[in-house]
Design an enzyme around this catalytic site. Sequence first.
Site, PDB file in Angstrom:
ATOM      1  N   LYS A   9      41.735  29.316  43.936  1.00  0.00           N
ATOM      2  CA  LYS A   9      41.977  29.260  45.391  1.00  0.00           C
ATOM      3  C   LYS A   9      40.899  28.398  46.039  1.00  0.00           C
ATOM      4  CE  LYS A   9      38.383  32.201  46.635  1.00  0.00           C
ATOM      5  NZ  LYS A   9      37.133  31.796  47.275  1.00  0.00           N
ATOM      6  N   ASP A  22      38.659  39.246  46.947  1.00  0.00           N
ATOM      7  CA  ASP A  22      39.605  38.131  46.827  1.00  0.00           C
ATOM      8  C   ASP A  22      40.839  38.468  45.988  1.00  0.00           C
ATOM      9  OD1 ASP A  22      38.185  36.363  48.364  1.00  0.00           O
ATOM     10  OD2 ASP A  22      37.302  35.269  46.691  1.00  0.00           O
TER      11      ASP A  22
HETATM   12  C1  LIG Z   1      33.394  34.505  49.718  1.00  0.00           C
HETATM   13  C2  LIG Z   1      34.799  34.780  49.248  1.00  0.00           C
HETATM   14  O1  LIG Z   1      35.049  34.182  47.995  1.00  0.00           O
HETATM   15  C3  LIG Z   1      35.790  34.190  50.234  1.00  0.00           C
HETATM   16  O2  LIG Z   1      37.062  34.129  49.708  1.00  0.00           O
HETATM   17  C4  LIG Z   1      35.046  36.253  49.105  1.00  0.00           C
HETATM   18  O3  LIG Z   1      34.887  36.915  50.322  1.00  0.00           O
HETATM   19  C5  LIG Z   1      34.255  36.891  47.993  1.00  0.00           C
HETATM   20  O4  LIG Z   1      35.145  37.690  47.297  1.00  0.00           O
HETATM   21  P1  LIG Z   1      34.818  38.314  45.872  1.00  0.00           P
HETATM   22  O5  LIG Z   1      34.152  37.316  44.979  1.00  0.00           O
HETATM   23  O6  LIG Z   1      36.084  38.962  45.387  1.00  0.00           O
HETATM   24  O7  LIG Z   1      33.746  39.332  46.311  1.00  0.00           O
HETATM   25  P2  LIG Z   1      33.359  40.743  45.725  1.00  0.00           P
HETATM   26  O8  LIG Z   1      33.279  40.678  44.242  1.00  0.00           O
HETATM   27  O9  LIG Z   1      34.215  41.776  46.373  1.00  0.00           O
HETATM   28  O10 LIG Z   1      31.883  40.855  46.342  1.00  0.00           O
HETATM   29  C6  LIG Z   1      30.747  40.219  45.811  1.00  0.00           C
HETATM   30  C7  LIG Z   1      29.602  40.462  46.777  1.00  0.00           C
HETATM   31  O11 LIG Z   1      29.756  39.603  47.921  1.00  0.00           O
HETATM   32  C8  LIG Z   1      29.450  40.277  49.131  1.00  0.00           C
HETATM   33  N1  LIG Z   1      30.608  40.244  50.022  1.00  0.00           N
HETATM   34  C9  LIG Z   1      31.846  39.899  49.531  1.00  0.00           C
HETATM   35  C10 LIG Z   1      32.939  39.816  50.393  1.00  0.00           C
HETATM   36  C11 LIG Z   1      32.732  40.121  51.747  1.00  0.00           C
HETATM   37  N2  LIG Z   1      33.751  40.073  52.610  1.00  0.00           N
HETATM   38  N3  LIG Z   1      31.511  40.466  52.213  1.00  0.00           N
HETATM   39  C12 LIG Z   1      30.446  40.530  51.367  1.00  0.00           C
HETATM   40  O12 LIG Z   1      29.349  40.838  51.802  1.00  0.00           O
HETATM   41  C13 LIG Z   1      29.013  41.673  48.756  1.00  0.00           C
HETATM   42  O13 LIG Z   1      27.617  41.646  48.675  1.00  0.00           O
HETATM   43  C14 LIG Z   1      29.574  41.854  47.348  1.00  0.00           C
HETATM   44  O14 LIG Z   1      28.760  42.669  46.571  1.00  0.00           O
HETATM   45  N1  LIG Z   2      37.403  37.117  34.090  1.00  0.00           N
HETATM   46  C1  LIG Z   2      36.331  36.659  34.724  1.00  0.00           C
HETATM   47  N2  LIG Z   2      36.264  35.368  35.085  1.00  0.00           N
HETATM   48  C2  LIG Z   2      35.187  34.901  35.741  1.00  0.00           C
HETATM   49  N3  LIG Z   2      34.116  35.640  36.064  1.00  0.00           N
HETATM   50  C3  LIG Z   2      34.122  36.919  35.740  1.00  0.00           C
HETATM   51  C4  LIG Z   2      35.221  37.481  35.058  1.00  0.00           C
HETATM   52  N4  LIG Z   2      34.948  38.773  34.860  1.00  0.00           N
HETATM   53  C5  LIG Z   2      33.738  39.005  35.403  1.00  0.00           C
HETATM   54  N5  LIG Z   2      33.221  37.901  35.932  1.00  0.00           N
HETATM   55  C6  LIG Z   2      31.912  37.816  36.637  1.00  0.00           C
HETATM   56  O1  LIG Z   2      32.169  37.519  38.011  1.00  0.00           O
HETATM   57  C7  LIG Z   2      31.296  36.495  38.497  1.00  0.00           C
HETATM   58  C8  LIG Z   2      32.009  35.684  39.594  1.00  0.00           C
HETATM   59  O2  LIG Z   2      32.997  34.960  38.977  1.00  0.00           O
HETATM   60  P1  LIG Z   2      34.093  34.083  39.721  1.00  0.00           P
HETATM   61  O3  LIG Z   2      34.511  33.012  38.774  1.00  0.00           O
HETATM   62  O4  LIG Z   2      35.175  34.940  40.266  1.00  0.00           O
HETATM   63  O5  LIG Z   2      33.239  33.472  40.902  1.00  0.00           O
HETATM   64  P2  LIG Z   2      33.682  32.746  42.167  1.00  0.00           P
HETATM   65  O6  LIG Z   2      34.672  31.678  41.815  1.00  0.00           O
HETATM   66  O7  LIG Z   2      32.442  32.343  42.866  1.00  0.00           O
HETATM   67  O8  LIG Z   2      34.457  33.861  42.960  1.00  0.00           O
HETATM   68  P3  LIG Z   2      34.707  34.067  44.504  1.00  0.00           P
HETATM   69  O9  LIG Z   2      35.187  32.820  45.111  1.00  0.00           O
HETATM   70  O10 LIG Z   2      35.775  35.132  44.444  1.00  0.00           O
HETATM   71  O11 LIG Z   2      33.384  34.537  45.034  1.00  0.00           O
HETATM   72  C9  LIG Z   2      30.945  35.679  37.256  1.00  0.00           C
HETATM   73  O12 LIG Z   2      29.696  35.065  37.372  1.00  0.00           O
HETATM   74  C10 LIG Z   2      30.989  36.709  36.133  1.00  0.00           C
HETATM   75  O13 LIG Z   2      29.712  37.296  35.963  1.00  0.00           O
END
Ligand SMILES: C[C@](O)(CO)[C@H](O)COP(=O)(O)OP(=O)(O)OC[C@H]1O[C@@H](n2ccc(N)nc2=O)[C@H](O)[C@@H]1O
Ligand SMILES: Nc1ncnc2c1ncn2[C@@H]1O[C@H](COP(=O)(O)OP(=O)(O)OP(=O)(O)O)[C@@H](O)[C@H]1O
Length: 283
Positions: free
Chosen positions: A13, A138
Amino acid sequence: MPATRLTLPSPAKLNLMLHILGRREDGYHELQTLFQFLDYGDEITYAVRDDGVIHLHTAFEGVPHDSNLIVKAATKLQEQSGCSLGVDIWIEKILPMGGGIGGGSSNAATTLLGLNHLWQLGWDEDQLATLGLTLGADVPVFVRGHAAFAEGVGEKLTPVDPEEPWYLVLVPQVSVSTAEIFSDPLLTRNSSPIKVRPVPKGNSRNDCLPVVTRRYPDVRNALNLLGNFTEAKLTGTGSCVFGGFPSKAEADKVSALLTETLTGFVAKGSNISMLHRKLQSLL
Ligand SMILES: C[C@](O)(CO)[C@H](O)COP(=O)(O)OP(=O)(O)OC[C@H]1O[C@@H](n2ccc(N)nc2=O)[C@H](O)[C@@H]1O
Ligand SMILES: Nc1ncnc2c1ncn2[C@@H]1O[C@H](COP(=O)(O)OP(=O)(O)OP(=O)(O)O)[C@@H](O)[C@H]1O
């Protein structure tokens, strides 16, 4: 005979804009963001087992088996549905981790939808999205599979249909921790809520950008380079940076110039995720 094996896409995304409105008591942030999918992602294969074991065969560097969002999603679905079946899982991982393109969340959502199908659970999208939210903010948009304006922590979704340009996505070789960016004291947390729909032009900024570029010079550099050709934006908390182009040829041309110094890829924006297009074709 129902299928016992299935291969599904797990798309990336983009956040086309991201405003942070405030912080909740639990530390999570209230957002307004616009999600669109890319026709680009991982591919996950599932094979049903009848002994209840959930086994991900592909190893992830730095992510223990039981912490992988794929395994967590499968385990929660199995527990909550009371299903006695298990699954063997393999993934072809191409999405960068910590790139802000939602790889982990997408893998979790693909697993929920894929196992709902293979285990014949009959859960509806609302149930899967509710479970998905417990795995990550997400996950619900990937479960729904339609481009969306998101509010709350990202779970209140209104389907939208923005233009579907070709994107060049640059992938700086750094992994950004979402939690680290959201806990930075300098993060803008007081953007005014947008009340008009569709979101008026001029609201495409990402409030995470100043904090991310301060901490990660590689991301700043990628934004500067891409900014010579088109409006360059940050997705989520980064590290990936993207820009839209009217055609694949134009995106490819800029990609050829930039990917000499930076890794990247070209992909079409899509308002219906390729996961949902594939699932639709199975029905
Ligand atoms: C930044 C975005 O990628 C935008 O799409 C998302 O809001 C993040 O979504 P995500 O990776 O699924 O996030 P999560 O795994 O739920 O949260 C990771 C960490 O990001 C912070 N977090 C996330 C989402 C949100 N709305 N507020 C937050 O403060 C929290 O500290 C949380 O512990
Ligand atoms: N199947 C998986 N694929 C990717 N990362 C994973 C998975 N399972 C656990 N993780 C953990 O989640 C963390 C975040 O991964 P992800 O690839 O979703 O990051 P991101 O693209 O920055 O996500 P977002 O945009 O939702 O914040 C990784 O650094 C890893 O430690």
